[in-house]
Design an enzyme around this catalytic site. Structure first.
Site, PDB file in Angstrom:
ATOM      1  N   ASP A 196       0.874  -1.159   0.000  1.00 53.21           N
ATOM      2  CA  ASP A 196       0.000   0.000   0.000  1.00 53.21           C
ATOM      3  C   ASP A 196       0.924   1.225   0.000  1.00 53.21           C
ATOM      4  O   ASP A 196       2.144   1.111   0.115  1.00 53.21           O
ATOM      5  CB  ASP A 196      -0.959  -0.021   1.212  1.00 53.21           C
TER       6      ASP A 196
HETATM    7  C1  GLC Z   1      -4.290   4.249  -0.332  1.00 55.55           C
HETATM    8  C2  GLC Z   1      -5.221   3.122   0.043  1.00 55.55           C
HETATM    9  C3  GLC Z   1      -5.289   2.035  -0.980  1.00 55.55           C
HETATM   10  C4  GLC Z   1      -5.110   2.606  -2.365  1.00 55.55           C
HETATM   11  C5  GLC Z   1      -3.704   3.161  -2.453  1.00 55.55           C
HETATM   12  C6  GLC Z   1      -3.437   3.797  -3.826  1.00 55.55           C
HETATM   13  O1  GLC Z   1      -3.545   4.634   0.779  1.00 55.55           O
HETATM   14  O2  GLC Z   1      -5.024   2.520   1.299  1.00 55.55           O
HETATM   15  O3  GLC Z   1      -6.562   1.382  -0.825  1.00 55.55           O
HETATM   16  O4  GLC Z   1      -5.305   1.590  -3.338  1.00 55.55           O
HETATM   17  O5  GLC Z   1      -3.429   4.102  -1.436  1.00 55.55           O
HETATM   18  O6  GLC Z   1      -4.244   4.920  -3.995  1.00 55.55           O
END
Ligand code: GLC
Length: 745
Positions: A290
């Protein structure tokens, strides 16, 4: 390109020779593996590490529609230091980026572009919690299919969806992004999303990404990113199944989560990323972190610095680094220091290249960069109609006193009141991609579209969603007094759910309830339309409104869908995918709870209950009404004893005893009465959504196999145990009939 051509042509020769000399032909997978190995054999360590590096485009958050490619990014792409971008959007813009990779880098390895397409790219579908309320995996698959068409037409190869985290705490704002509290329903919805996005990996499909692996929804206090700590058994039987279902449905990527589980952050957990994912589930795709979740191992106190974090994550099996820059900065040193083997990096690169080959990016890196497609395929009538259909099916009828709904077509004056009555922003919901409020039909517009000149539509905002300003009440009351019926549109704004959007209360925000109380004094009937990203404790509305329709955040077509359902063009059949508590003080409250040694009994002081609350939630899991009524009868079993080789057919008769044709979600739950560990009082094991004409009766059958009775037993083995079981069948998790059977050795 010459070198690559030679390699590819040699592969073609190998495969042809197999054909000619009738040695076994290479399978597709073997051909791709051979191609991957050929490219890998040409790569320097720097280039390998570059493939593990994902950067976000644009300044901070939010998708970047169209910017010139800054030179610093061009240089990094040219040097093979970037394997993927997120938030780079548009056929033209992704073409510009891809061109640099394919024409100017040494090995011309194409980039893969990712974006959060959670419930729509440009045409917004209902938020996933609403889609789960359809209890129709095929509808969710259709939704994902259309989302993929739009996203793929705009240059996107890969979505960071489905979010499949089980959520038992509605304070957690990301409950909006998932399928609620139940592993069985959640697993079916996870698989449906994966099938819809990935299809047959045509150039109108996108790679799915099952997230957030794992257990992210178990955050203590519902506070996002907070500590998760539950037993291995709870993890295995409640939180893990939807991720597994996504993998089994063929998802090609997962996203590692921010949270720790029992002291081990998921983004550094070999147990999760290798032992379970690779060894138990044989997952062949790749895992992306993430956003900076690798870097956050430092704050977790699990890594001493960014280099140490990279070492932990790469060795644990986390393949691609989203935005921490740990891999691109430190992996080479770590290899030189012997802390990371180049062979481990090779494995991650293989996984990523394999997906790029499977997507056809090596054959045609620009397949998704077609501007004509982009114009033709986005916000089409078909996609809008699909969004309308999903929206109607996502609605849950929570109350309908004296069958005030569907609305009489001869209502002369209809007052549409509330902060969500003519609101085109919030129905998009959180993680709305490029959803544009300019495209949204508000409730007011939906009513105007629906009623011909015969009815007068009055409108008043009444108040804001979340402040103490009551100055709009007067106008609202005035309009209400002139009307025959009030459509009161209340709830949350789109930024009260989603990432980091945690509320400490489940009440209607601001003075919306005060507005409702003022409107009640007019004596006019109140039909409440709820728009929200989580279960809400709407006790006052439940007591005083004449009807309540839960519409979640229904997306681009919200207003039309709401008008059509309220007027009866479609008989609502949604069911709650998550329990609605009476108050936040009841949390956690979920249907598949344990019985305890002192199950709640209001007549017995010394039992598990609150002094100041009933035992039950406001609305239970699986609850939802219809404009018609259904009668259940003749619940029986094909036998009352089975061995592990047998199965049982559960049958029940369901009759439409009301005035409208309608759909009913017939739900089947099972209870294991005695186990080597305590077992939930019931678990959803099957459901069927059936259509019944007025007066029609159908027999609905479910089959229970021994494998449906398995759980993580005292010896941590996943198995069933002989003994007595109850089967419950009904219209929700509470209003059920029951029968009993025995599983014998
Ligand atoms: C965010 C979220 C995740 C998302 C990622 C990219 O922090 O936790 O669900 O896909 O970043 O945007």
């Amino acid at each position: 390109m010459k070198k690559l051509f030679l390699i590819f042509s040699s592969i073609v020769v190998i495969s042809l020779s197999g054909f000619i000399s009738n040695t076994p032909k290479l399978s597709n997978d073997e051909i791709i593996s051979a191609k991957v190995d050929s490219v890998l054999s040409l790569m320097t360590l720097d280039e390998k590490i570059g493939q593990l590096n994902q950067l976000s485009f644009g300044i901070g958050w939010g998708p970047t529609i169209k910017v010139a490619v800054p030179d610093e990014y061009k240089a990094q792409i040219r040097e093979g230091k970037i394997g993927s971008f997120l938030n780079a959007i548009g056929a033209e813009f992704t073409y510009e980026l891809q061109k640099v990779a394919v024409n100017e880098s040494r090995l011309k390895i194409p980039l893969i572009f990712g974006l959060d397409v959670i419930h729509g790219f440009k045409t917004t579908f209902p938020v996933p919690l609403g889609e789960a309320a359809t209890w129709q995996p095929e509808i969710v698959e259709m939704s994902a299919h259309y989302q993929a068409i739009e996203a793929a037409s705009a240059g996107i190869h890969w979505t960071f969806s489905p979010m499949v985290d089980i959520a038992r705490d509605p304070r957690w704002g990301r409950i909006m992004e998932g399928a609620g509290e139940d592993p069985y329903l959640g697993s079916l919805m996870a698989a449906a999303h994966v099938r819809g996005y990935q299809g047959n990996l045509s150039d109108l499909n996108i790679i799915a990404c099952v997230k957030h692996y794992a257990g992210y929804g178990g955050a203590e206090g519902g506070r996002d990113y907070n500590t998760v700590d539950f037993s291995e058994r709870t993890f295995r039987d409640i939180y893990l199944p939807p991720y597994k279902a996504g993998v089994e449905a063929g998802a090609h990527t997962l996203m590692a989560s921010f949270n720790e589980i029992g002291g081990i952050p998921s983004s550094g957990s070999k147990y999760l990323l290798n032992d379970i994912l690779r060894e138990e589930w044989n997952f062949k795709g790749f895992v992306v972190s993430d956003w900076n979740s690798i870097g956050e191992l430092i704050l977790h106190g699990f890594a001493s610095d960014l280099k140490h974090a990279g070492e932990i994550s790469l060795n644990a099996g986390l393949d691609m680094d989203m935005e921490s820059r740990s891999y691109i900065t430190h992996l080479k040193e770590l290899v030189d220091e012997g802390k990371v083997d180049e062979s481990t990096i090779d494995e991650s690169v293989r996984r990523i290249l394999r997906i790029k080959f499977m997507l056809g990016l090596f054959d045609d890196p620009y397949a998704y960069c077609d501007k004509e497609r982009e114009q033709k395929n986005i916000m089409t009538n078909d996609i809008k109609l699909a969004s309308l259909e999903v929206a109607k099916r996502s609605f849950v009828l929570l109350k309908n006193e004296k069958n005030i709904l569907p609305l009489k077509k001869d209502y002369k004056k209809i007052a549409i009141i509330g902060p969500l009555a003519n609101n085109s922003v919030d129905p998009i919901g959180g993680w709305g991609g490029l959803g544009d409020s300019a495209d949204v039909t508000t409730v007011l517009e939906g009513f105007k579209n629906y009623v011909d000149g015969s009815s007068q539509i009055l409108y008043s905002k009444g108040c804001n969603i979340d402040d103490q300003d009551k100055s709009g009440f007067k106008d609202a009351v005035t309009k209400a007094k002139k009307s025959d019926v009030i459509i009161l549109c209340v709830g949350e704004d789109r930024d009260m759910s989603g990432e980091a959007c945690v509320r400490s209360t489940l009440d209607l925000p601001g003075v919306q309830e005060d507005l409702a109380k003022e409107l009640l004094k007019t004596g006019k009937p109140i039909i409440s339309v709820l728009m929200n990203g989580r279960p809400l404790s709407i006790n006052w509305l439940n007591e005083n409104a004449n009807a309540i329709l839960e519409t979640w955040f229904a997306g681009t077509m919200a207003g039309d869908a709401i008008a059509k359902v309220l007027f009866g063009d479609y008989n609502p059949a949604g069911k709650l995918p998550a329990t609605f508590p009476r108050t936040v003080g009841q949390v956690p409250i979920y249907y598949n709870h344990k019985n305890t040694g002192r199950p709640g009994d209001l007549k017995n002081h010394y039992t598990s209950k609150y002094l100041d609350l009933p035992l039950t939630p406001l609305y239970p899991f699986g609850y939802g009404l219809s404009y018609t009524t259904f009668e259940y009868s003749s619940l029986n079993l094909s036998t009352n004893k089975i061995t592990e080789d047998d199965s049982i057919v559960v049958s029940v008769k369901v009759k439409n005893s009301g005035k409208y044709e309608g759909e009913e979600v017939v739900q089947m739950y099972v209870q294991d009465l005695v186990g080597s560990v305590t077992r939930p009082v019931k678990e959803l094991k099957g459901f069927k959504k059936i259509m019944l004409k007025r007066g029609e009766e159908k027999t609905v059958n479910f089959t229970i196999h021994e494998k449906d009775l398995r759980f993580t037993a005292a010896d941590m083995k996943f198995k069933s145990e002989p003994g007595l079981f109850k089967v419950f069948v009904g219209t929700n998790s509470v209003d059920v009939n029951e029968v009993q059977f025995e599983l014998i050795d």
